[in-house]
Enzyme design. Structure first.
Site, PDB file in Angstrom:
ATOM      1  N   TYR A  99      25.841  28.725  12.465  1.00 22.34           N
ATOM      2  CA  TYR A  99      26.816  29.376  13.337  1.00 22.34           C
ATOM      3  C   TYR A  99      27.524  28.295  14.144  1.00 22.34           C
ATOM      4  O   TYR A  99      26.882  27.407  14.695  1.00 22.34           O
ATOM      5  CB  TYR A  99      26.123  30.358  14.286  1.00 22.34           C
ATOM      6  CG  TYR A  99      27.052  31.038  15.262  1.00 22.34           C
ATOM      7  CD1 TYR A  99      27.975  31.981  14.822  1.00 22.34           C
ATOM      8  CD2 TYR A  99      27.013  30.733  16.622  1.00 22.34           C
ATOM      9  CE1 TYR A  99      28.837  32.613  15.720  1.00 22.34           C
ATOM     10  CE2 TYR A  99      27.870  31.368  17.524  1.00 22.34           C
ATOM     11  CZ  TYR A  99      28.775  32.307  17.063  1.00 22.34           C
ATOM     12  OH  TYR A  99      29.617  32.921  17.957  1.00 22.34           O
ATOM     13  N   ASP A 194      27.245  19.718  14.753  1.00 25.99           N
ATOM     14  CA  ASP A 194      27.335  20.712  15.807  1.00 25.99           C
ATOM     15  C   ASP A 194      26.003  20.696  16.558  1.00 25.99           C
ATOM     16  O   ASP A 194      25.019  21.287  16.124  1.00 25.99           O
ATOM     17  CB  ASP A 194      27.623  22.091  15.210  1.00 25.99           C
ATOM     18  CG  ASP A 194      27.743  23.169  16.283  1.00 25.99           C
ATOM     19  OD1 ASP A 194      27.390  22.878  17.447  1.00 25.99           O
ATOM     20  OD2 ASP A 194      28.168  24.285  15.957  1.00 25.99           O
ATOM     21  N   LYS A 222      26.356  24.624  25.727  1.00 28.03           N
ATOM     22  CA  LYS A 222      25.084  25.106  26.263  1.00 28.03           C
ATOM     23  C   LYS A 222      24.519  24.205  27.380  1.00 28.03           C
ATOM     24  O   LYS A 222      25.006  24.261  28.487  1.00 28.03           O
ATOM     25  CB  LYS A 222      24.102  25.368  25.119  1.00 28.03           C
ATOM     26  CG  LYS A 222      24.698  26.432  24.158  1.00 28.03           C
ATOM     27  CD  LYS A 222      23.738  27.188  23.296  1.00 28.03           C
ATOM     28  CE  LYS A 222      24.465  28.412  22.724  1.00 28.03           C
ATOM     29  NZ  LYS A 222      24.701  28.421  21.288  1.00 28.03           N
TER      30      LYS A 222
HETATM   31  C1  LIG Z   1      26.141  28.771  20.678  1.00 27.89           C
HETATM   32  C2  LIG Z   1      26.667  27.936  19.593  1.00 27.89           C
HETATM   33  C3  LIG Z   1      28.053  27.740  19.422  1.00 27.89           C
HETATM   34  C4  LIG Z   1      29.083  28.481  20.216  1.00 27.89           C
HETATM   35  O1  LIG Z   1      29.036  28.201  21.569  1.00 27.89           O
HETATM   36  P1  LIG Z   1      29.650  29.267  22.614  1.00 27.89           P
HETATM   37  O2  LIG Z   1      29.540  28.569  23.919  1.00 27.89           O
HETATM   38  O3  LIG Z   1      28.832  30.502  22.494  1.00 27.89           O
HETATM   39  O4  LIG Z   1      31.064  29.490  22.207  1.00 27.89           O
HETATM   40  C5  LIG Z   1      28.463  26.846  18.467  1.00 27.89           C
HETATM   41  N1  LIG Z   1      27.576  26.187  17.694  1.00 27.89           N
HETATM   42  C6  LIG Z   1      26.252  26.358  17.828  1.00 27.89           C
HETATM   43  C7  LIG Z   1      25.322  25.562  16.980  1.00 27.89           C
HETATM   44  C8  LIG Z   1      25.759  27.251  18.770  1.00 27.89           C
HETATM   45  O5  LIG Z   1      24.452  27.457  18.851  1.00 27.89           O
END
Ligand SMILES: *Cc1c(COP(=O)(O)O)cnc(C)c1O
Length: 382
Positions: A99, A194, A222
């Site tokens: 994701y 990511d 995060k």
């Molecule tokens: C949470 C998450 C996102 C998206 O971040 P948001 O602040 O919710 O937009 C993107 N990549 C990863 C791996 C994530 O866990």
């Protein structure tokens, strides 16, 4: 965490990862209050924004230049735009069950809530956008090689969660990430890590420091906001100089680098930099993982566990879980029962098999002991 009815629960979701110091850490709250009293947004950089940017560059050897945004979604969206601008190619390759936020071209075989709700390919995404996105199974280098062989001329980037945290936690084969690095370099494809979850979670400097790899671009979010909205993307000076005003790739945000948000981030990272906290997180995580494993074992419930530091998963299947297909073999009805029974007893895990569990520095050994004792009761009823 306490809900409107006054029920108190031990929180292993932690806002999906950011609250690594627990909720309302007094030092973080004080820092936010101090920042608020000086003004909440200026639309021009503040000293705090520069401080957080420096801390990120120092923590990640692959990041020479970084741009702050307001969410992980924005960070990934922008990093991909930079990769496309830099390579002058449009295609991207992502992994099934990973994701990367909710941008159009990334809601293709997506994990997290999209997987939980059974809509990994969201409605409302134009076919033409989704068509730019190729997918391969996580940990499957043969599949990646086949796709790259055929499509490298159109591939701007390969984006990967270096430890997958959005189909439950799936650990990479070490060779997988290393081969992704070699292959992308060979074909002029940018490699994007990511690290929105893993960033300051698995260690200071993230999964790339842990595995000794340098991606071309890194996305963060995060934890770097300490519970307020911050995202960031960065990489080498050469690539990041594509971003306007230095270069032709446009990206901007009125509230980006917001002084309250970056202050919460700075305070959180400062605490984490004092290295003993990661040792504490590791001990708590081991205690929880071993406790849950024993509870499952005694009740003969298949429970395949994965863990890197304080990022952990437990799949209701014999396993092994190495990709989205094997993650989906989990008995999600059984997981749902586990979730509800644990919540009743006072431990809040993610309401989905396809999310991670986290511990924070605020969890005490006694907290974990309580959760484990409750889990022994709960697993008997599964
Ligand atoms: C949470 C998450 C996102 C998206 O971040 P948001 O602040 O919710 O937009 C993107 N990549 C990863 C791996 C994530 O866990």
């Amino acid at each position: 965490m306490e809900d409107v009815d006054g029920n108190r629960v031990l929180d292993y979701v932690l806002s999906w990862g950011p609250m690594i110091l627990g909720h309302a850490h007094p030092d973080v709250v004080r820092a936010i209050q101090r920042a608020a009293s000086q003004g909440t947004s200026f639309g021009t950089p503040t000293e705090h924004e520069v401080t957080l940017a420096r801390m990120i560059c120092e923590a990640f050897p692959s990041i020479e230049k970084v741009r702050l945004v307001s969410s992980g979604t924005e960070a990934v969206m922008s990093a991909i735009r930079v990769a496309r601008g830099f390579t002058k190619r449009d295609g991207i390759l992502k992994f099934e069950g990973c994701y990367h936020g909710h941008a159009d071209h990334l809601l293709v075989k997506a994990g997290s809530g999209a997987a939980t709700l059974g809509i990994p390919d969201s409605a409302g995404v134009p076919k033409a956008f989704a068509g730019q996105t190729l997918t391969a199974p996580y940990n499957d280098m043969d599949a990646v090689k086949r796709l790259v062989q055929k499509h490298w001329r159109i591939l701007a980037c390969i984006i990967v969660e270096p430890i997958a945290g959005n189909m439950g936690v799936v650990v990479p084969r070490k060779i997988f990430l290393r081969q992704l690095r070699t292959l992308t370099r060979k074909h002029g494809i940018l490699l994007i890590f990511d690290e929105v979850i893993t960033g300051f979670r698995v260690m200071y400097g993230g999964a790339q420091t842990m595995y000794g790899l340098k991606p071309d671009l890194t996305c963060l979010g995060k934890i770097i906001g300490g519970g307020l909205p911050v995202g960031a993307y960065g990489g080498s000076k050469e690539i990041m100089d594509m971003v306007a005003p230095a270069g032709p790739v446009y990206q901007a945000g009125t509230l980006s680098g917001n002084p309250l948000a970056v202050t919460a981030g700075i305070e959180t990272l400062k605490k984490l930099r004092s290295s003993s906290l990661y040792g504490k997180l590791e001990r708590r995580a081991v205690q929880l993982a071993e406790g849950l494993g024993q509870a499952a074992g005694q009740s003969h419930v298949p429970f395949y566990q994965t863990r890197v530091g304080s990022l952990m998963g437990g799949f209701f299947t014999e396993g092994p879980v190495v990709d989205y297909t094997s993650a989906k073999r989990s008995d999600t009805k059984r997981y749902a029962k586990f979730f509800h029974l644990m919540l009743e007893k006072g431990s809040y895990f993610a309401p989905s098999q396809f999310e991670a569990a986290f511990v924070s520095t605020a969890h005490t050994a006694a907290d974990i002991e309580k959760t484990v004792a409750d889990a022994h009761q709960v697993f008997k009823r599964l």
